[in-house]
Enzyme design. Sequence first.
Site, PDB file in Angstrom:
ATOM      1  N   ASP A 416     -24.998  -6.604   5.069  1.00 49.31           N
ATOM      2  CA  ASP A 416     -23.627  -7.052   5.336  1.00 49.31           C
ATOM      3  C   ASP A 416     -23.646  -8.368   6.118  1.00 49.31           C
ATOM      4  O   ASP A 416     -24.644  -8.716   6.762  1.00 49.31           O
ATOM      5  CB  ASP A 416     -22.891  -5.976   6.135  1.00 49.31           C
ATOM      6  CG  ASP A 416     -21.381  -6.098   6.057  1.00 49.31           C
ATOM      7  OD1 ASP A 416     -20.888  -6.841   5.171  1.00 49.31           O
ATOM      8  OD2 ASP A 416     -20.677  -5.452   6.852  1.00 49.31           O
ATOM      9  N   GLU A 419     -23.235 -13.996   4.455  1.00 48.10           N
ATOM     10  CA  GLU A 419     -22.813 -15.324   3.960  1.00 48.10           C
ATOM     11  C   GLU A 419     -23.631 -16.494   4.535  1.00 48.10           C
ATOM     12  O   GLU A 419     -23.821 -17.470   3.782  1.00 48.10           O
ATOM     13  CB  GLU A 419     -21.320 -15.552   4.263  1.00 48.10           C
ATOM     14  CG  GLU A 419     -20.381 -14.620   3.550  1.00 48.10           C
ATOM     15  CD  GLU A 419     -20.297 -13.249   4.214  1.00 48.10           C
ATOM     16  OE1 GLU A 419     -19.892 -12.292   3.537  1.00 48.10           O
ATOM     17  OE2 GLU A 419     -20.650 -13.132   5.399  1.00 48.10           O
ATOM     18  N   ASP A 484     -13.786  -7.509   1.782  1.00 51.53           N
ATOM     19  CA  ASP A 484     -12.835  -6.689   2.533  1.00 51.53           C
ATOM     20  C   ASP A 484     -11.425  -6.815   1.970  1.00 51.53           C
ATOM     21  O   ASP A 484     -10.505  -7.352   2.593  1.00 51.53           O
ATOM     22  CB  ASP A 484     -12.851  -7.100   4.004  1.00 51.53           C
ATOM     23  CG  ASP A 484     -14.193  -6.833   4.663  1.00 51.53           C
ATOM     24  OD1 ASP A 484     -14.969  -6.033   4.122  1.00 51.53           O
ATOM     25  OD2 ASP A 484     -14.470  -7.435   5.718  1.00 51.53           O
TER      26      ASP A 484
END
Length: 810
Positions: A416, A419, A484
């Site tokens: 997670d 990026e 999300d």
Amino acid sequence: MKQIVIYITFFLITVSITAQNSSRLYKSHNEENNIFSVTTNDGKYIFQFYSEDILETSFIPNAEKTQTSSHAVVMQPEQVKTSYKYIGKDITFGSEGISVTIQSEPFQISYFYKGKPIITEKKGYFKSEHVPMDMVKGNIVADSTEKIEFNLSKDEVLYGAGARALGMNRRGHRLPLFNRAHYGYETESKLMNYTLPIVLSSKKYMIHFDNAPIGYLDLDSKGENSLTYETVSGRKTYQIIVGETWYDILDNYTELTGKQPMVPRWSLGNFSSRFGYHSQEEVEHTIAKFKGEDIPVDAIILDLYWFGKDIKGTMGNLEVFRDSFPDFEGMVKRLKDQGVKTITITEPFVLTTSNKWEEAVEQEVLAKDSIGNPAKYDFYFGNTGLIDIYKPEGEEWFWNIYKELANKEVAGVWGDLGEPEVHPNWVQHHTGSAAQVHNIYGHDWARLVYEGYQRDFPDTRPFILMRAGYSGSQRYGMIPWSGDVNRTWGGLQSQPAIALQMGMQGLAFMHSDLGGFAGANLDDELYVRWLQYGVFNPIFRPHAQEEVPSEPVFRSEKAKQLAKEAIELRYKFLPYNYNLVYENNQLGKPLMRPLFFEEDNNIELYAYSKTFLWGNDILVSPVLEAGKNTQDVYFPKDNVWFDFYTKHPILGGETKTVQLKENSIPTYVRAGAFIPLAKIMQSTNNYDSEYLQLEYYHHSTIKEANRKYYFDDGETPNTFDSSQNQILSFEAELEGNWLEIDLEAKNGTNFKPKTKTVMLVIYNIPIKPKQVKVDDKKLSGIYNAEDKSLTVEVRWDTSTDKEIRVKLSK
């Protein structure tokens, strides 16, 4: 050695306004060892074929060196038969597929596929000096950029640029190439976790800009029929990929950048997941609820509470928090014994308050600041450093975390915030600046994990769930999700186009947090419709913030039962779905496919995503609005489609209004299809490979039909290459009033064939058949007049062929 060199000995006094760059002048060209080059006054173009349908173009400005390193390309150039022509001002170099023509005066580069124009460079490569490029809210600012500009035809539709909530046609947008999360997005988001340097056109070509640093894709935002790639630095290289069909293009692209390895079969089952499970007791209680309700489940995902009690301050601990998980290893084993895999979340951030901060600093595994100290900065979870996966010490340190978890029998990796979520431009990595590696950080994080599994757990198919990646990430087994998304109807409405787009760009396992992630919106209708859509997604994974449960066992009785029905259907489709995984692995075919793949000349479908194909033979129209009783569905032409639930046939080629049901979404099967189904099971551990319900959708217009399906043990890597597989072929032939169905098997040399019970169900038999024969032995079969079906039970030794003949009544 073949060599052609031609020089221009006169000065070009004027350049036409149609030149792609008025200051670029042709000087000479050369062809040697299948590489074609063109020298201009300001640099050199190099053209190289990877295959007949893949041509790479690089521009190397004067005083710059050739940069050959690619994050994406793994294919080695093939020896391609090429032709060369120099007529007047036009120099053409090409294969039997794609070709490039250089107009020497005024200078112009044009591409063709089998003689048909594809695209031309407009200005081609140029620098944009002293024009600041504010990437994202001031995070990265560049004083100058490098661009490659092309001409577009006025009517072509553009796809690509990664995952964006922008519908199907991305033309008209200037889109950052800078991976960044968008919390709570709904129907529009121009910037998300996966920004890919890829453009596809409705004219059936793809351009892949083979460069990692941040930048932009301008898809004709000013309405000037222009496509522009813009970057802060790096390679001036792109590949043009073509093919006769969309499937050919994707096969070619995934040959260029690598095919997706086959995922383990269990990953096609149902996941229990939320943000998050706080304790061992909560985890085991949740799975006990699934078992008590007889709702199938194959995995449970542990969010950040497995390594700390609080959301903030503990990221980077990367070890079991024993206060909450005192018997973590025992818990994992008990779950495994019930057919449930355990997956743990990890992030690449190590907080200064975490247990491993001092160790990370001491072992020098963190990215640096400008003076060589560990880079530290604040973000939501605390003051943090970032693991430098580009440094050998950082890669080894991070992999050892995963190795230890795998040794505890943790079955999958969830990466997670990759990026990376916060990545200041002053941060320096072992191989370059934040701007240079930002977009490929998630890509190389997946590589780290995948290569670690290959090295230390070679008999395991890894499960690698990642929130960010880049072009080519599929070859590392990356399973992306759409971030999300808001828990609203708007959030659901954006999902089909996102998944379809990503499948067209090689990342075919894109899926969403089923039910939606962000917000505390308790809406059972939305939840159920999202899960029904998820049945026909690559991964079935409800996930959400914990204020409203994501698991069906904690929803209302009605929602729970409707969700259970959807989950059971997901498991019934396991043999069909597993074959889609195989097709993706071998041919690069996406699991979810837009309808223009079926009708590539139907311009009405170019921006259409409300209905899609799940594999070749299943048509799906998700319900994306509340309170609907009917829905318009387009049925592709030149086919008959059967309602999966009622078995009613519908002629294709038009849009029809269909009635909606609360326990399903509109789902149809192509006439002539064989659909293999499994028994309902509680986990894929209970999958009965010796039983197959085989549905054949007969129609009088289908004289011959055949389908092939792939089978293996579902867990061993590379079973196709090692011949540890079985391919079952099902063929139907209608001749007169006899319908013949043949069952054939191609068994790999290292595969042990078994006898199967095949429950053959043939639909659309209007009248009870006169006769049924299996290998010339008469059987009665069971005829159902209500759904017009014939059921024949067959015992099939798959080391031999089997023939079923049905004499139809007229």
